[in-house]
Motif scaffolding. Structure first.
Motif, PDB file in Angstrom:
ATOM      1  N   UNK A  48       0.826  -1.212   0.000  1.00 14.95           N
ATOM      2  CA  UNK A  48       0.000   0.000   0.000  1.00 14.95           C
ATOM      3  C   UNK A  48       0.863   1.267   0.000  1.00 14.95           C
ATOM      4  N   UNK A  49       1.917   1.250   0.785  1.00 15.61           N
ATOM      5  CA  UNK A  49       2.814   2.402   0.856  1.00 15.61           C
ATOM      6  C   UNK A  49       3.433   2.706  -0.505  1.00 15.61           C
ATOM      7  N   UNK A  50       3.853   1.637  -1.190  1.00 16.40           N
ATOM      8  CA  UNK A  50       4.490   1.816  -2.499  1.00 16.40           C
ATOM      9  C   UNK A  50       3.483   2.247  -3.561  1.00 16.40           C
ATOM     10  N   UNK A  51       2.249   1.766  -3.433  1.00 12.58           N
ATOM     11  CA  UNK A  51       1.190   2.156  -4.372  1.00 12.58           C
ATOM     12  C   UNK A  51       0.897   3.654  -4.219  1.00 12.58           C
ATOM     13  N   UNK A  56       1.517   9.134  -6.289  1.00  7.04           N
ATOM     14  CA  UNK A  56       1.895  10.525  -6.020  1.00  7.04           C
ATOM     15  C   UNK A  56       2.811  11.072  -7.110  1.00  7.04           C
ATOM     16  N   UNK A  57       3.490  10.192  -7.855  1.00  6.77           N
ATOM     17  CA  UNK A  57       4.317  10.690  -8.970  1.00  6.77           C
ATOM     18  C   UNK A  57       3.668  10.331 -10.314  1.00  6.77           C
ATOM     19  N   UNK A  58       2.378   9.985 -10.257  1.00  5.05           N
ATOM     20  CA  UNK A  58       1.606   9.645 -11.457  1.00  5.05           C
ATOM     21  C   UNK A  58       2.221   8.503 -12.247  1.00  5.05           C
ATOM     22  N   UNK A  59       2.766   7.543 -11.524  1.00  5.40           N
ATOM     23  CA  UNK A  59       3.324   6.356 -12.174  1.00  5.40           C
ATOM     24  C   UNK A  59       2.270   5.251 -12.125  1.00  5.40           C
ATOM     25  N   UNK A 100       7.018   2.466 -12.419  1.00  2.52           N
ATOM     26  CA  UNK A 100       5.805   2.260 -11.637  1.00  2.52           C
ATOM     27  C   UNK A 100       5.921   1.140 -10.624  1.00  2.52           C
ATOM     28  N   UNK A 101       4.889   1.034  -9.777  1.00  2.00           N
ATOM     29  CA  UNK A 101       4.815  -0.060  -8.814  1.00  2.00           C
ATOM     30  C   UNK A 101       3.925  -1.134  -9.434  1.00  2.00           C
ATOM     31  N   UNK A 102       4.554  -2.012 -10.205  1.00  4.44           N
ATOM     32  CA  UNK A 102       3.844  -3.069 -10.919  1.00  4.44           C
ATOM     33  C   UNK A 102       4.533  -4.394 -10.657  1.00  4.44           C
ATOM     34  N   UNK A 103       3.842  -5.482 -10.994  1.00  2.00           N
ATOM     35  CA  UNK A 103       4.417  -6.806 -10.746  1.00  2.00           C
ATOM     36  C   UNK A 103       5.725  -7.010 -11.512  1.00  2.00           C
ATOM     37  N   UNK A 104       5.902  -6.326 -12.641  1.00  2.00           N
ATOM     38  CA  UNK A 104       7.139  -6.540 -13.395  1.00  2.00           C
ATOM     39  C   UNK A 104       8.253  -5.594 -12.971  1.00  2.00           C
TER      40      UNK A 104
END
Ligand SMILES: [Zn+2]
Length: 131
Positions: A48-51, A56-59, A100-104
């Motif tokens: 959640x923190x990373x999301x 916040x940086x529109x990633x 971004x904060x994504x699975x990859x």
């Protein structure tokens, strides 16, 4: 981490994914053991923190707890880079605003590997070797 514990964690992560609100009391119940519950609570906070940071940086911000547990289990709960130390942080091989904060783009890392990667500039894009 035993197979059984991991199955339990995935089960809880799946349940969480399908909920609108995270009822921590229910999560505690589902987790079975206090140890599993603490892992779920810790990793849920981390995701959640990373999301929030990614947003916040529109990633891109699509990582779920379920994705994350599968990733850390793939690396046997160790740092993806040295594969020796237990992981301490979530690391983005491609810097957050772009990757971004994504699975990859999320891997478990220890603090010293993260520091080394951050200092090494371009090498930051290098993905960890697969086990
Ligand atoms: Zn490491």
């Amino acid at each position: 981490m035993t197979q059984e514990d991991m199955q339990m964690l995935l089960h809880v992560a799946q349940w969480i994914r399908d909920q609108k609100r995270h009822a921590m009391r229910k999560i505690r119940q589902l987790a079975g053991t206090e140890e599993n519950y603490l892992i779920i609570a810790r990793e849920l906070d981390r995701v959640n923190g990373q999301i929030i940071q990614a947003r916040s940086v529109h990633a891109e911000a699509t990582l779920t707890l379920l994705d994350w547990l599968l990733i850390v289990d793939f690396y046997q709960w160790k740092c993806a880079y040295c594969q020796e130390k237990p992981f301490e942080v979530m690391y983005h091989p491609i810097p957050l605003p772009r990757g971004g904060t994504t699975a990859s783009n999320c891997v478990p890392a220890c603090c010293s590997c993260r520091t080394r990667k951050k200092k090494s500039g371009l090498v930051m894009m290098e993905l960890p070797r697969k086990v």
